[in-house]
Design a protein around this motif. Structure first.
Motif: not given
Lengths: 469, 530
Positions: B259, B264, B271, B275
């Motif tokens: 991640w 990211l 993202s 999210s």
């Protein structure tokens, strides 16, 4: 002087055939008694090795002889076939099913089959391709039938003979349609076709032509002969059929894809979906069938089936691209030849006079035959695409055309196929790690063989990646 | 230097086949200590003041695939590398009953490949090591596991292999995109960071969304997030102690590292946009795994579920997209490694003594094994995030970050902390307190070997709890850079403004909009809500 020049240019192609005559003549002089098989084998080996080197040295010039063309692509294909032959040939000396009295003849046929495949790879003409492919197949029928009078061998030979001849006829039928429409079957006239000529007869001809080729490649609807024939044939021949034959046919299909036959017409779409669908089905069928195999050789046969599927997927991807790059296919085939050749080599070394290897027979292999077991697991994991073996890198390469052509559905099924694959490829390993007696040979030649394929599987990715890059 | 970290465990591991059986374990211990001391060398060469890649080593490997042998270390990978090396001697010590060279070989191979994952900055090299970890771990579970080992091993293998293939597909796609935009084929992560990937909010068939979901799937399985976690308790339950320790402490961290390292920086817009989906899964997983852990009677499965629950804090922290959340999520990965490794070690040594993992068979162990009880209690406290222990720092930071970013999810996360106290204290009460069972009276307390395993872990628990800055010092620059990128274009996507929405829909290539670093930047301390 023209004939002499042509002869020199053709020299790499006919070298294996020339060398093959030597042991045969010796045998005749020797009152038809069998001479030392090692000498026979070395002469043949030398012949194919020489042809490989000659291809690499002289082959890339773009010369044209009769209807053969020595360009990068075709010569590369020949080199791959030679490599496959070099891996399969030494296996004859380990085979116990073979009729010892006919050793020279069998190898004679084998070398000529290799030469015929060279011609097939180099051909710029559908007719030449047909004849040379049938000549190579003829070798396969005969060697298959000349194995010891085992029922399996004969069954395989007859099955393959009948079905493969049928496929040849289908190919020829398609060829006649194309000839009818275009007025020629050489690649030059095919390349210069006009839009008007793409009519339904041409389409039918093309479909038949591809059907014949896909049969030889053993892609889904034509895969039914594969397992029985691979199992029944002498293992060296199986090895060559799974590597050399497949390489030649795959690359010939690739050569057809370079012609503007598929991109012109509105049928182009159909071909993409048709070939893609066929390749997906091949992968799935091969994977599912491999799951329940108990004989190692049949498992290897289905594994080779799934790999035809992956190759077909990549070819379909390349077909739709405007700037076609066949290097991923070559890269994949190199990996495939090393690993499948090595796998069949290990299968041959494990074979005894009476039986072929069940998965259960592998028990205790790691304890008793460390190198053989290590090699075998290397090839199996490599075929599954586990890093850092060549098979992993070749998988990366073969994803490229699928992604570039944005055939996401093909990519998805390729991933599914790989995920199923790891299950059946790792299964033999688990047997090897169990306790048991273990069998196999412990000779120098066997070790060299495994080491050669193993080194190819381990380091090939870097070496060939350097040359192709 | 970095290569030696990867290859010394592998080579030393292979050398065990040539060591006489009598000296096998001492050799393995020596080798593991050697690897650990090698990794300590990082302290000398690593400069904590910069977020740049350090100790770079770059050699062309396969030009055809654009692959380089590209190693480096930065603040994100620094602690993971040390963690991997730190656990190796402990796992060797805890598998003192084994006497097969193959076992130790697989253990060391696992260490080397995990190390490679954390150190490689070439995407193909990263994936190569990422997938190579499967093989040793598979065999560790398959050959030395419990009674359901065949099913567990295959489930682990096929589940993670299938998911990782999606990652591979995404990486190859990125390579081809980088070829188009940069002009040369490259698999380097640094080149990937330069790419601007097309993102359309809400649309599924655009580059960034597709790639984001491919990568997210692979890492969600590895981390693991809620619906993809089923392989983990099974694998934990069947694996030998060393395998469980490595699995929980390091192999799962490859997922969380993914991640940080890939998702990211590469897919910022996706993202941000997606999210809530991941946060929802994380929160659901946190509560679900906590409840399931409470219902377990098998001690090892319980620890496994608690591990699943605690790892869910990591995405909660990361997807808060502020500096507290990032730090908290990152620190949680480290504390989770320490505490779950400790718990698995203790469960392992209890199992060695009693050959049962049923909680009902235990009781009152604190009388016969006082030291063991103390250590277990300390690690339990860390696991339920009591101040002064490691878990407190990380979970507090995570919750703080989550609260500041909008506060929607934080309430559920707090429930997770409470639940973890419930089930962990329950375990302690049932196993160590209460009436002592007669058949357990004769059990010996921790011997010197076991103390040697557990003392470093207890020390780390306090060290991480009391001096977190010692650890943040090395990762601060990298983490701050990561979160700074986000705070710059955070507002853009979540703007409820109609005009903005239309603007966004009109733009086919949104990356331009998203990367503008202009006004209206949301200050996350103001508590304003989107």
């Amino acid at each position: 002087m023209d004939i002499l020049q042509n002869f020199i240019r053709l020299f790499p192609v006919i070298t294996p055939g020339l060398f093959a005559f030597l042991p045969l003549i010796l045998k005749v002089i020797n009152n038809n008694k069998e001479i030392n098989p090692r000498i026979v084998l070395s002469v043949h080996f030398l012949g194919i090795l020489t042809s490989l080197l000659l291809f690499l040295l002289l082959g890339f010039r773009g010369n044209e002889v009769l209807s053969l063309r020595f360009d990068m692509y075709s010569t590369g294909a020949c080199a791959l076939v030679a490599l496959a032959a070099l891996q399969s040939l030494p296996l004859f000396s380990f085979n116990q099913w073979i009729d010892k009295k006919q050793f020279t003849e069998i190898l004679f046929l084998f070398s000529h089959g290799v030469a015929a495949l060279y011609v097939f790879c180099l051909s710029q003409d559908l007719m030449t391709a047909f004849i040379s492919l049938e000549a190579a197949s003829l070798m396969a029928y005969m060697v298959m039938a000349l194995g010891r009078k085992e029922s399996l061998c004969l069954e395989a030979a007859i099955k393959y003979f009948v079905l493969s001849s049928l496929a040849g006829v289908v190919f020829l039928y398609g060829l006649s349609f194309i000839f009818g429409v275009v007025g020629g079957v050489d690649f030059l006239s095919l390349r210069e076709m006009e839009q008007a000529q793409f009519n339904r007869f041409f389409f039918i001809g093309l479909v038949f032509l591809l059907a014949g080729l896909l049969f030889k490649m053993a892609v889904f609807p034509f895969q039914f002969w594969l397992a029985d024939v691979y199992q029944g044939a002498l293992t060296p021949l199986t090895s060559f059929m799974a590597t050399g034959f497949k390489t030649a046919v795959v690359l010939f299909v690739g050569k057809l894809f370079q012609l503007p036959l598929f991109t012109f017409s509105h049928h182009g779409e159909w071909f993409v979906y048709g070939l893609g669908g066929v390749s997906v089905l091949t992968v799935l069928f091969g994977s599912v069938m491999a799951l329940k195999q108990v004989k190692l050789k049949r498992l290897a046969a289905f594994s080779s089936l799934t790999h035809s599927g992956y190759l077909m997927m990549a070819l379909t991807g390349i077909l739709t691209l405007t700037d076609q790059d066949f290097r991923p296919i070559f890269y994949y085939l190199l990996a495939y030849i090393f690993m499948t050749g090595g796998l069949f080599g290990a299968i041959q070394l494990l074979e005894t006079k009476n039986s072929q290897t069940d998965l259960g027979d592998l028990k205790g292999l790691f304890k008793n035959q460390f190198w053989l077991a290590g090699g075998l697991s290397l090839f199996l994991l490599g075929l599954a695409g586990v890093p850092p073996i060549f098979g992993f890198f070749s998988k990366v390469a073969i994803f490229q055309p699928l992604i570039l052509s944005q055939n996401w559905w093909l990519l998805f099924w390729a991933l599914v196929g790989s995920a199923i694959g790891i299950y059946y490829y790792i299964k033999p390993l688990l047997f090897m790690l169990e306790k048991g007696e273990g069998r196999g040979f412990r000779t120098l030649g066997a070790k060299a063989l495994i080491l050669f394929s193993g080194a190819g599987a381990l380091f090939g990715a870097f070496i060939f990646g350097f040359f192709l890059g | 230097m970095l290569s030696s970290l990867i290859f010394s465990p592998i080579i030393l591991g292979a050398s065990f086949f040539f060591v006489p059986k009598k000296y096998l374990k001492p050799t393995a211990l020596g080798a593991s200590l050697l690897c650990f001391f090698l990794s300590l060398g990082l302290f000398c060469f690593f400069d904590p003041s910069t977020a740049h890649l350090q100790m770079v080593q770059k050699i062309p490997l396969i030009p055809f695939l654009g692959m380089n042998y590209f190693l480096g270390v930065d603040g994100l990978s620094f602690w993971y590398v040390l963690l991997t090396a730190f656990l190796l001697p402990l796992t060797v010590l805890c598998s003192w009953k084994q006497n097969q060279p193959l076992y130790f070989f697989f253990l060391f191979l696992l260490c080397g490949t995990v190390m490679g994952t954390f150190l490689s900055f070439d995407s193909l090299l990263f994936f190569l090591f990422f997938d190579m970890t499967l093989i040793p771990l598979f065999f560790l579970i398959y050959l030395w596991g419990g009674k359901d080992r065949v099913y567990a091993a295959f489930k682990f293998l096929i589940y993670t292999f299938f998911a990782s293939l999606f990652l591979l597909a995404a990486l190859v796609t990125l390579m081809l995109i980088s070829k188009q935009s940069l002009g040369y084929l490259s698999a380097s992560l640094l080149d990937f960071y330069k790419l601007d990937l097309v993102f359309v909010p809400g649309g599924f068939l655009n580059t960034q969304t597709l790639l984001f979901f491919c990568c997210a799937l692979a890492f969600a399985v590895k981390t693991p997030l809620f619906p993809f976690h089923t392989w983990l308790p099974l694998a934990h339950g069947e694996a030998p102690t060393a395998g469980s320790v490595y699995l929980a402490a390091v192999v799962l961290k490859m997922g969380t590292y993914g991640w940080f390292r890939l998702v990211l920086p590469l897919f910022p817009a996706a993202s941000l946009y997606y999210s809530p989906v991941l946060l929802f899964l994380a929160v659901l997983g946190l509560i679900y795994a906590s409840l399931v852990a409470f219902a377990q009677t098998d001690l090892k499965k319980l620890v496994a579920y608690s591990s699943v629950a605690h790892i869910a804090f990591v995405p909660i922290g990361i997807f808060a997209f502020n500096v507290y959340g990032m730090f908290g999520g990152f620190y949680q990965t480290l504390t989770h490694a320490v505490s779950s490794a400790g718990l698995f070690l203790i469960v392992g040594l209890l199992y060695e003594r009693t050959h049962t993992r049923e909680m009902g068979n235990y009781g009152g162990l604190s009388k016969s094994m006082p030291w063991c009880a103390i250590v277990f209690f300390i690690i339990t406290l860390s696991s339920i995030a009591l101040p002064l222990t490691a878990g407190f720092v990380s979970e507090f930071l995570t919750l703080l970050g989550s609260y500041l970013s909008g506060g929607k999810w934080v309430w559920f996360a707090v429930a997770g902390v409470v639940l973890s106290a419930v089930y962990m204290l329950n375990v302690f009460q049932k196993v160590f307190l209460g009436e002592e069972k007669t058949n357990l009276k004769s059990l010996g307390d921790l011997n010197r070997r076991e103390l040697a395993i557990l003392i470093p872990i207890v020390l780390l628990v306090f060290l991480m709890g009391v001096f977190p800055n010692l650890f943040f010092k090395y990762s601060r620059a990298s983490l701050e850079q990561l979160s700074a990128n986000y705070s710059n274009y955070q507002l853009k996507v979540y703007m409820p403004d109609e005009q903005k929405k239309e603007d966004i829909e009109l733009q086919s290539d949104l990356s331009e909009v998203l990367f503008q670093k202009d006004s209206k930047r949301l200050d996350f301390t103001s508590g304003e809500k989107f």
